[in-house]
Design an enzyme around this catalytic site. Structure first.
Site, PDB file in Angstrom:
ATOM      1  CB  CYS A   1       7.453  -9.159  -0.504  1.00 19.70           C
ATOM      2  SG  CYS A   1       5.756  -9.737  -0.314  1.00 19.70           S
TER       3      CYS A   1
ATOM      4  CG  HIS B   1       8.651  -9.871   4.277  1.00 19.68           C
ATOM      5  ND1 HIS B   1       8.959  -8.636   3.743  1.00 19.68           N
ATOM      6  CD2 HIS B   1       7.425 -10.198   3.770  1.00 19.68           C
ATOM      7  CE1 HIS B   1       7.984  -8.233   2.960  1.00 19.68           C
ATOM      8  NE2 HIS B   1       7.041  -9.165   2.951  1.00 19.68           N
TER       9      HIS B   1
END
Length: 533
Positions: free
Chosen positions: A340, A447
């Site tokens: 991310c 994630h």
């Protein structure tokens, strides 16, 4: 038509932050779930950088996700209607019922903005009370913070709204627990104090007989029973905030023949560090967090984690010298993985022209991955599933296998043409590419990537092969099995450490939905163990 009896409630409040409220709430969720109740967690307002995306695409605090898992149910944004994600020294991004509302300063939030959010908390609370038999409610910090009480929407205001009994938890390991209990009770209003029905001392080390005089004193001094003394334990339950990783910061790696050294760059605004729990669970892995160049050493793998303020963290990584060293590692073929915000940091440039996350407009990236990232006001929050496309390095062993996780980002990364993505993901019926690699550097928006057992095993096997070694452990449990085992172990510990019958009476369970029999409880536990196995 038989009217549904009102839900039973139990609220866990603390004398301060980090006394163990979240974990104890998870324990009670699992205990009541084992007994066959339909139970839900609730916390009106969370402040944390560990968040999660529900199946419906709403963002919520990780602690209530863990509690929902302990209760055997799917996470629901009603369980955490207000989430504050710190984005700077004096401000936070505000997420209401799963949707980001942008950044707000602390001064403004604790004024009219906080008052505006209370109706959302009320509606969510009563919705859960209508849908479940038991709601386990968690407070935040301390209910006795006099400077914050006028705008409180998470502690005694919730307890009074729900008419819920409260257990007050103190951390006896840090010292001063008796004074903190007495002081907290002294600062509460009479109607608030009347809701405190029991006291729990958490994280106790030693002989309970030596503590007994203190317990007798507290009961005599306050008139409130001590309903439990929970011993200090190390059962892996995901943590709510960065307190846990602070203990690991700057711990030098002690080289052993049977452990890999994985260094995670400890960014100032690190988020979703629960991404690395799956790695920490492996017996042949040492995960450490690094903030200073001198402590980086020569790891087998470097991970750049998620960030709530990518541009500020990128500036930190440049100024600390860590960025230059990570780039040097990449040139030397040391594996680098970015997730991310870490993925964005590895690109050529990160731009935030609308100041979505930061006062900075653009900062040069590390120049490892061939891409540019730009921030937009709309946050992308989805659960994603897909397949592995990459044929390079450790991906070879799991090519074509499924992968899943969740995405939380406001940046959009545009790779240069001609570069193959790592994954083909699908969310809400739409397929799209994700991830990028350059040499032994890999980045993704996904994630929870290491929770994918096959991918994690392939990665660890590959890292050992790079050391000309066969992995010393042949197999490990799946993350789902480990999580279930941890919840059951936690429930068993807390059952033995608290007066559960008295807590049931405090909750009025016997007059609500009726106590399950011990045989029912055992059958439920056996069913959970069977699923786990």
């Amino acid at each position: 038509m038989t009217q549904k009896p009102p839900a039973a409630k139990l609220m866990i409040q603390g004398t301060s932050s980090s006394v163990g409220k979240s974990v104890l709430a998870a324990a009670f969720c699992r205990i009541f779930y084992q007994e066959g109740y339909r139970v839900s967690p609730f916390k009106a307002q969370n402040m944390a950088l560990n968040s999660f995306v529900t199946a419906a695409g709403g963002e919520m605090g990780r602690a209530q996700v863990v509690q929902a898992q302990a209760a055997g149910i799917e996470p629901d944004v009603r369980m955490n209607p207000i989430l504050l994600k710190p984005s700077g020294p004096t401000g936070s991004q505000v997420v209401i019922m799963g949707v980001s509302q942008g950044n707000v300063t602390a001064l403004r939030y604790h004024g009219e903005y906080q008052r505006m959010t209370w109706p959302y908390a009320q509606e969510a609370l009563h919705g859960l009370l209508n849908d479940y038999e038991i709601v386990v409610i968690e407070g935040a910090g301390s209910p006795a913070e006099v400077n914050l009480k006028s705008n409180d929407i998470v502690n005694m205001r919730v307890a009074m709204e729900a008419n819920s009994p409260v257990l007050l938890v103190a951390d006896i390991d840090r010292g001063g627990a008796l004074a903190s209990v007495v002081g907290t009770l002294e600062l509460l209003e009479p109607e608030e104090r009347a809701l405190i029905k029991g006291i729990i001392f958490n994280k106790f080390r030693g002989e309970i007989a030596l503590l007994q005089p203190a317990l007798d004193f507290i009961e005599e001094r306050t008139g409130i029973p001590v309903v439990g003394v929970v011993p200090y334990f190390k059962i892996r339950i995901p943590d709510e905030d960065s307190v846990a990783i602070n203990e690991a910061v700057e711990k030098p790696f002690v080289s052993t023949a049977d452990q890999l050294d994985i260094a995670v760059i400890r960014l100032p605004y690190i988020s979703n560090f629960t991404d690395f729990d799956a790695l920490q669970d492996e017996p042949d892995v040492s995960v450490r967090y690094v903030t200073e160049l001198d402590n980086l050493g020569n790891p087998d793998l470097v991970i750049i984690p998620g960030s709530k303020n990518t541009l500020a963290d990128l500036r930190f990584i440049h100024e600390s010298g860590l960025g230059a060293q990570v780039y040097k590692f990449w040139k030397e073929d040391v594996p680098i993985i970015g997730i991310c915000g870490g993925y964005q940091i590895m690109g050529r440039l990160v731009k935030d022209p609308l100041h979505t996350e930061s006062d900075l407009e653009e900062v040069s990236g590390l120049g490892i991955l061939p891409m540019v990232t730009e921030f937009y006001p709309q946050k992308h929050t989805v659960q994603s599933k897909g397949t592995i496309l990459s044929t390079q390095s450790f991906f070879q062993a799991c090519l074509g296998e499924p992968v899943e996780g969740y995405e939380i980002h406001m940046g959009r990364s545009m790779p240069d043409e001609g570069h193959q993505p790592l994954f083909e993901l699908t969310s809400n019926g739409v397929s799209y590419p994700d991830g990028l690699q350059a040499g032994n550097a890999y980045g993704t928006y996904l994630h929870g990537i290491f929770d994918n057992d096959s991918l994690r095993m392939s990665l660890l096997n590959w890292l050992w092969q790079r050391k000309d070694r066969v992995r010393p452990c042949t197999a490990t449990q799946s993350q789902a099995a480990l999580r279930e085992s941890a919840f059951n172990e936690l429930a068993d510990l807390v059952r033995k450490s608290v007066d559960l019958e008295r807590i049931r009476v405090i909750m009025g369970l016997s007059s609500h939905v009726g106590l399950r029999t011990s045989a029912d409880v055992q059958k439920t536990i056996e069913r959970i163990d069977l699923v786990e196995g």
